[in-house]
Design a protein around this motif. Structure first.
Motif, PDB file in Angstrom:
ATOM      1  N   GLU A  42      40.986  -0.203  73.765  1.00  0.00           N
ATOM      2  CA  GLU A  42      40.907   0.205  72.362  1.00  0.00           C
ATOM      3  C   GLU A  42      39.779   1.200  72.099  1.00  0.00           C
ATOM      4  N   GLU A  43      38.828   1.319  73.016  1.00  0.00           N
ATOM      5  CA  GLU A  43      37.720   2.264  72.866  1.00  0.00           C
ATOM      6  C   GLU A  43      38.032   3.638  73.462  1.00  0.00           C
ATOM      7  N   LEU A  44      38.974   3.691  74.392  1.00  0.00           N
ATOM      8  CA  LEU A  44      39.189   4.914  75.156  1.00  0.00           C
ATOM      9  C   LEU A  44      39.680   6.087  74.314  1.00  0.00           C
ATOM     10  N   ALA A  45      40.573   5.846  73.383  1.00  0.00           N
ATOM     11  CA  ALA A  45      41.095   6.938  72.556  1.00  0.00           C
ATOM     12  C   ALA A  45      39.979   7.558  71.716  1.00  0.00           C
ATOM     13  N   GLU A  46      39.137   6.710  71.139  1.00  0.00           N
ATOM     14  CA  GLU A  46      38.046   7.208  70.311  1.00  0.00           C
ATOM     15  C   GLU A  46      37.018   7.969  71.139  1.00  0.00           C
ATOM     16  N   ILE A  47      36.714   7.461  72.327  1.00  0.00           N
ATOM     17  CA  ILE A  47      35.763   8.147  73.207  1.00  0.00           C
ATOM     18  C   ILE A  47      36.319   9.509  73.607  1.00  0.00           C
ATOM     19  N   GLU A  48      37.582   9.548  73.963  1.00  0.00           N
ATOM     20  CA  GLU A  48      38.212  10.811  74.362  1.00  0.00           C
ATOM     21  C   GLU A  48      38.202  11.801  73.191  1.00  0.00           C
ATOM     22  N   TYR A  49      38.447  11.293  71.984  1.00  0.00           N
ATOM     23  CA  TYR A  49      38.387  12.135  70.781  1.00  0.00           C
ATOM     24  C   TYR A  49      36.982  12.713  70.592  1.00  0.00           C
ATOM     25  N   LEU A  50      35.968  11.881  70.770  1.00  0.00           N
ATOM     26  CA  LEU A  50      34.588  12.344  70.618  1.00  0.00           C
ATOM     27  C   LEU A  50      34.217  13.361  71.699  1.00  0.00           C
ATOM     28  N   LEU A  51      34.664  13.124  72.921  1.00  0.00           N
ATOM     29  CA  LEU A  51      34.428  14.103  73.993  1.00  0.00           C
ATOM     30  C   LEU A  51      35.081  15.440  73.654  1.00  0.00           C
ATOM     31  N   ALA A  52      36.310  15.382  73.217  1.00  0.00           N
ATOM     32  CA  ALA A  52      37.031  16.610  72.863  1.00  0.00           C
ATOM     33  C   ALA A  52      36.349  17.322  71.695  1.00  0.00           C
ATOM     34  N   SER A  53      35.869  16.556  70.729  1.00  0.00           N
ATOM     35  CA  SER A  53      35.177  17.153  69.578  1.00  0.00           C
ATOM     36  C   SER A  53      33.898  17.858  70.010  1.00  0.00           C
ATOM     37  N   SER A  54      33.179  17.261  70.962  1.00  0.00           N
ATOM     38  CA  SER A  54      31.949  17.900  71.439  1.00  0.00           C
ATOM     39  C   SER A  54      32.271  19.176  72.210  1.00  0.00           C
ATOM     40  N   LYS A  55      33.364  19.182  72.956  1.00  0.00           N
ATOM     41  CA  LYS A  55      33.772  20.392  73.672  1.00  0.00           C
ATOM     42  C   LYS A  55      34.216  21.473  72.676  1.00  0.00           C
ATOM     43  N   LEU A  56      34.886  21.070  71.612  1.00  0.00           N
ATOM     44  CA  LEU A  56      35.288  22.017  70.576  1.00  0.00           C
ATOM     45  C   LEU A  56      34.052  22.635  69.924  1.00  0.00           C
ATOM     46  N   ALA A  57      33.084  21.820  69.566  1.00  0.00           N
ATOM     47  CA  ALA A  57      31.853  22.318  68.950  1.00  0.00           C
ATOM     48  C   ALA A  57      31.096  23.247  69.891  1.00  0.00           C
ATOM     49  N   THR A  73      47.611  10.903  73.246  1.00  0.00           N
ATOM     50  CA  THR A  73      48.469   9.985  74.005  1.00  0.00           C
ATOM     51  C   THR A  73      47.970   8.544  73.858  1.00  0.00           C
ATOM     52  N   LEU A  74      46.659   8.370  73.974  1.00  0.00           N
ATOM     53  CA  LEU A  74      46.066   7.039  73.832  1.00  0.00           C
ATOM     54  C   LEU A  74      46.215   6.510  72.404  1.00  0.00           C
ATOM     55  N   ALA A  75      46.028   7.381  71.429  1.00  0.00           N
ATOM     56  CA  ALA A  75      46.169   6.973  70.022  1.00  0.00           C
ATOM     57  C   ALA A  75      47.610   6.575  69.710  1.00  0.00           C
ATOM     58  N   LEU A  76      48.563   7.298  70.270  1.00  0.00           N
ATOM     59  CA  LEU A  76      49.979   6.946  70.086  1.00  0.00           C
ATOM     60  C   LEU A  76      50.265   5.564  70.672  1.00  0.00           C
ATOM     61  N   ALA A  77      49.718   5.300  71.853  1.00  0.00           N
ATOM     62  CA  ALA A  77      49.921   4.000  72.503  1.00  0.00           C
ATOM     63  C   ALA A  77      49.318   2.871  71.667  1.00  0.00           C
ATOM     64  N   GLU A  78      48.203   3.149  71.006  1.00  0.00           N
ATOM     65  CA  GLU A  78      47.544   2.153  70.150  1.00  0.00           C
ATOM     66  C   GLU A  78      48.165   2.057  68.758  1.00  0.00           C
ATOM     67  N   GLU A  79      49.043   3.027  68.463  1.00  0.00           N
ATOM     68  CA  GLU A  79      49.614   3.169  67.114  1.00  0.00           C
ATOM     69  C   GLU A  79      48.509   3.350  66.073  1.00  0.00           C
TER      70      GLU A  79
END
Length: 123
Positions: A42-57, A73-79
């Motif tokens: 349940e933490e992986l999607a949020e961590i991946e989102y934060l990593l991607a956000s830092s790369k975007l910034a 993909t992870l967020a979809l799996a978690e609904e």
């Protein structure tokens, strides 16, 4: 271990807020490693989102795109529709910066559809 993951996410956010993206990414990678090893899916999607956000910034658009797609993909799996909404918002910006305007439009339309769905359900 769950507390350590959350603490590292908070530390990453503090560095992110100071525009210290490399440091933020280091803490997120540590959190991601523990989350994977301990099965905190349940933490992986949020961590991946934060990593991607830092790369975007940090204007690393190609890596950011890859990480946002993984987060999605992870967020979809978690609904997790709210995370999907946030991902589509940022992914639109990534595609725009990569000059992939068709994908930017498609992702923006996904964002609008999710937003309508989420906020019409509340009424």
């Amino acid at each position: 271990y769950r507390g350590k993951v959350i603490a590292w996410e908070y530390l990453a956010q503090m560095y992110f807020d100071q525009n210290k993206y490399t440091e933020a990414q280091w803490f997120l990678l540590q959190a991601q490693e523990i989350a994977k090893n301990k099965g905190f899916k349940e933490e992986l999607a949020e961590i991946e989102y934060l990593l991607a956000s830092s790369k975007l910034a940090d204007k690393n658009f190609k890596v950011s795109k890859k990480e946002f797609l993984t987060a999605n993909t992870l967020a979809l799996a978690e609904e997790n529709k709210y995370l999907e909404l946030a991902i589509n918002d940022k992914l639109t910006e990534v595609y725009w910066n990569l000059k992939d305007y068709d994908k930017a439009e498609e992702t923006y339309n996904n964002y609008l559809a999710l937003k309508a769905q989420l906020f019409s359900d509340k009424n």
